[in-house]
Design a protein around this motif. Sequence first.
Motif, PDB file in Angstrom:
ATOM      1  N   THR A 145      -8.668   0.071 -31.958  1.00  0.00           N
ATOM      2  CA  THR A 145      -8.679  -0.046 -30.546  1.00  0.00           C
ATOM      3  C   THR A 145      -7.854   1.264 -30.034  1.00  0.00           C
ATOM      4  N   LEU A 146      -6.773   1.567 -30.319  1.00  0.00           N
ATOM      5  CA  LEU A 146      -5.916   2.742 -30.121  1.00  0.00           C
ATOM      6  C   LEU A 146      -6.799   4.061 -30.259  1.00  0.00           C
ATOM      7  N   GLN A 147      -7.378   4.278 -31.222  1.00  0.00           N
ATOM      8  CA  GLN A 147      -8.098   5.349 -31.588  1.00  0.00           C
ATOM      9  C   GLN A 147      -9.234   5.791 -30.684  1.00  0.00           C
ATOM     10  N   ARG A 148     -10.028   4.390 -30.147  1.00  0.00           N
ATOM     11  CA  ARG A 148     -11.075   4.598 -29.238  1.00  0.00           C
ATOM     12  C   ARG A 148     -10.234   4.866 -27.876  1.00  0.00           C
ATOM     13  N   ILE A 149      -9.271   4.328 -27.449  1.00  0.00           N
ATOM     14  CA  ILE A 149      -8.560   4.583 -26.184  1.00  0.00           C
ATOM     15  C   ILE A 149      -7.985   5.922 -26.012  1.00  0.00           C
ATOM     16  N   LEU A 150      -7.612   6.581 -27.126  1.00  0.00           N
ATOM     17  CA  LEU A 150      -7.002   7.871 -26.951  1.00  0.00           C
ATOM     18  C   LEU A 150      -8.168   8.775 -27.265  1.00  0.00           C
ATOM     19  N   GLY A 151      -9.305   8.534 -27.643  1.00  0.00           N
ATOM     20  CA  GLY A 151     -10.473   9.681 -28.059  1.00  0.00           C
ATOM     21  C   GLY A 151     -10.406  10.189 -29.095  1.00  0.00           C
ATOM     22  N   HIS A 152      -9.698   9.697 -30.122  1.00  0.00           N
ATOM     23  CA  HIS A 152      -9.383  10.531 -31.348  1.00  0.00           C
ATOM     24  C   HIS A 152     -10.732  10.612 -32.293  1.00  0.00           C
ATOM     25  N   ALA A 153     -11.093  11.893 -32.862  1.00  0.00           N
ATOM     26  CA  ALA A 153     -12.223  12.001 -33.522  1.00  0.00           C
ATOM     27  C   ALA A 153     -11.995  11.146 -35.034  1.00  0.00           C
ATOM     28  N   THR A 154     -10.979  11.062 -35.610  1.00  0.00           N
ATOM     29  CA  THR A 154     -10.799  10.323 -36.758  1.00  0.00           C
ATOM     30  C   THR A 154      -9.550   9.478 -36.639  1.00  0.00           C
ATOM     31  N   ILE A 155      -9.471   8.423 -37.526  1.00  0.00           N
ATOM     32  CA  ILE A 155      -8.419   7.598 -37.593  1.00  0.00           C
ATOM     33  C   ILE A 155      -7.086   8.461 -38.115  1.00  0.00           C
ATOM     34  N   GLN A 156      -7.354   9.216 -38.843  1.00  0.00           N
ATOM     35  CA  GLN A 156      -5.976   9.867 -39.342  1.00  0.00           C
ATOM     36  C   GLN A 156      -5.035  10.212 -38.230  1.00  0.00           C
ATOM     37  N   GLN A 157      -5.854  10.816 -37.000  1.00  0.00           N
ATOM     38  CA  GLN A 157      -5.008  11.239 -36.033  1.00  0.00           C
ATOM     39  C   GLN A 157      -4.265  10.264 -35.375  1.00  0.00           C
ATOM     40  N   THR A 158      -4.906   8.897 -35.443  1.00  0.00           N
ATOM     41  CA  THR A 158      -4.176   7.719 -34.660  1.00  0.00           C
ATOM     42  C   THR A 158      -3.311   7.261 -35.594  1.00  0.00           C
ATOM     43  N   MET A 159      -3.093   7.559 -36.868  1.00  0.00           N
ATOM     44  CA  MET A 159      -2.248   6.778 -37.815  1.00  0.00           C
ATOM     45  C   MET A 159      -0.732   7.152 -37.790  1.00  0.00           C
ATOM     46  N   VAL A 160      -0.679   8.299 -37.081  1.00  0.00           N
ATOM     47  CA  VAL A 160       0.807   8.737 -36.781  1.00  0.00           C
ATOM     48  C   VAL A 160       1.468   7.702 -35.863  1.00  0.00           C
ATOM     49  N   TYR A 161       0.931   6.633 -35.067  1.00  0.00           N
ATOM     50  CA  TYR A 161       1.490   5.662 -34.558  1.00  0.00           C
ATOM     51  C   TYR A 161       1.438   4.179 -35.412  1.00  0.00           C
ATOM     52  N   ALA A 162       0.885   4.210 -36.450  1.00  0.00           N
ATOM     53  CA  ALA A 162       0.727   3.114 -37.168  1.00  0.00           C
ATOM     54  C   ALA A 162       2.136   2.310 -37.637  1.00  0.00           C
ATOM     55  N   HIS A 163       3.175   3.238 -37.761  1.00  0.00           N
ATOM     56  CA  HIS A 163       4.360   2.454 -38.091  1.00  0.00           C
ATOM     57  C   HIS A 163       5.354   1.763 -37.109  1.00  0.00           C
ATOM     58  N   PHE A 164       4.693   2.066 -35.778  1.00  0.00           N
ATOM     59  CA  PHE A 164       5.354   1.215 -34.865  1.00  0.00           C
ATOM     60  C   PHE A 164       4.892  -0.023 -34.773  1.00  0.00           C
ATOM     61  N   ALA A 165       3.723  -0.516 -35.401  1.00  0.00           N
ATOM     62  CA  ALA A 165       3.366  -2.059 -35.406  1.00  0.00           C
ATOM     63  C   ALA A 165       4.512  -2.817 -36.028  1.00  0.00           C
ATOM     64  N   PRO A 166       4.598  -4.024 -35.377  1.00  0.00           N
ATOM     65  CA  PRO A 166       5.594  -4.952 -35.868  1.00  0.00           C
ATOM     66  C   PRO A 166       5.533  -5.440 -37.133  1.00  0.00           C
ATOM     67  N   GLU A 167       4.558  -5.480 -37.812  1.00  0.00           N
ATOM     68  CA  GLU A 167       4.392  -5.987 -39.402  1.00  0.00           C
ATOM     69  C   GLU A 167       4.037  -4.571 -39.927  1.00  0.00           C
ATOM     70  N   PHE A 168       4.339  -3.364 -39.904  1.00  0.00           N
ATOM     71  CA  PHE A 168       3.952  -2.275 -40.695  1.00  0.00           C
ATOM     72  C   PHE A 168       4.932  -2.229 -41.693  1.00  0.00           C
ATOM     73  N   LEU A 169       4.268  -2.079 -43.061  1.00  0.00           N
ATOM     74  CA  LEU A 169       5.192  -2.178 -44.257  1.00  0.00           C
ATOM     75  C   LEU A 169       6.027  -3.207 -44.300  1.00  0.00           C
ATOM     76  N   GLN A 170       5.899  -4.171 -43.725  1.00  0.00           N
ATOM     77  CA  GLN A 170       7.102  -5.232 -43.810  1.00  0.00           C
ATOM     78  C   GLN A 170       7.083  -5.784 -45.414  1.00  0.00           C
ATOM     79  N   ASP A 171       6.025  -5.516 -46.143  1.00  0.00           N
ATOM     80  CA  ASP A 171       5.947  -5.923 -47.505  1.00  0.00           C
ATOM     81  C   ASP A 171       6.967  -5.472 -48.348  1.00  0.00           C
ATOM     82  N   ALA A 172       7.512  -4.054 -47.887  1.00  0.00           N
ATOM     83  CA  ALA A 172       8.846  -3.295 -48.312  1.00  0.00           C
ATOM     84  C   ALA A 172       9.752  -4.167 -48.561  1.00  0.00           C
TER      85      ALA A 172
END
Length: 333
Positions: free
Chosen positions: A290-317
């Motif tokens: 959803t964030l990718q569509r809001i920001l208008g990024h052409a690829t998901i790789q551009q948006t992934m720089v924000y992924a680590h702010f998600a509450p559950e991001f890499l909690q498996d670590a």
Amino acid sequence: MSIKRLNDGRYEVDIRPQGVEGKRIRRKFSSKGEASIFVRHILVNYHNKDWLEKPPDRRKLTELLARWWVFHGKSHHHGEVERQRLTSIIANLAEMGIKRADQLTRKAIMNYRVMMLDRGLKPSSVNRQCAIMSGMLTKLINAEEYQNPNPFHEVKAFKEAETDMTFLSADEMESLLSRLGGDDLKAVMLCLATGGRWNEVASLKGEHVIGGKVIFMKTKNGKRRAVPIDTALEAEVKTRATGRLFYPSYMNARAVLKEIKPDLPNGQALHVLRHTFATHFMMNGGNIITLQRILGHATIQQTMVYAHFAPEFLQDAVRFNPLTGAGRYGKKP
């Protein structure tokens, strides 16, 4: 094939170099000599005979820039800015003696990159310059105005270090909003509410804010995008049905922002408002697609720089590391 004299004294070339089923090329010239030279150029360069190698393109880079402008630049909303950048790059190349298309070899491009680095440009800036030139040649190839391979495709881009990225905390946002007023405040609120770039927000018209949505028309990639906003915010910023909504001051908003957050990374300034939207969106549990569509990024790789702010991001670590498994910290999964 024919060279026909027109009533106004000019000469028109009408030729199909690849046969009756091929592309028809027509062009007008002030003299018959120029028309004849053009015909010879077309027959040599635009043939469809695979066993004949096409000769190097000896046109000046400035000529290619002029053709790019005709076929692409003048019809693109960022065309004039791009032309200025291309003019500057071509001038730099000319300092090295690279003035013609056939001189733009892989080695010449690599030498140019070294020269730009020596002048203090960052690798990312050099990469952008090469991408701009490559884009010009690609547009000409697509328009069948350039017949040789794109030499920039043979040069691997510099590896770029990840840029520092920051965002405003809730307290910093409150402080910023409390110190702004009028059009500056409206523009900043819309940036924080939509993730829009400053120039996208600043150019909004009344007809672009409708039905609880902001529709960004003049975007970086040229594609429209719509972002929902709160009805109260819509009522506050939409002061007219048509025409430009406000005239915010970039310099004033930037100065206030720098006072609140003086340690902003170089080159970010008001772009931090876009980062702030994206960061808080993910921290609050938003979806990365959803964030990718809001920001208008052409690829998901551009948006992934924000992924680590998600509450559950890499909690498996935390859950699956060996210390947890051994019962030293936390609970066993």
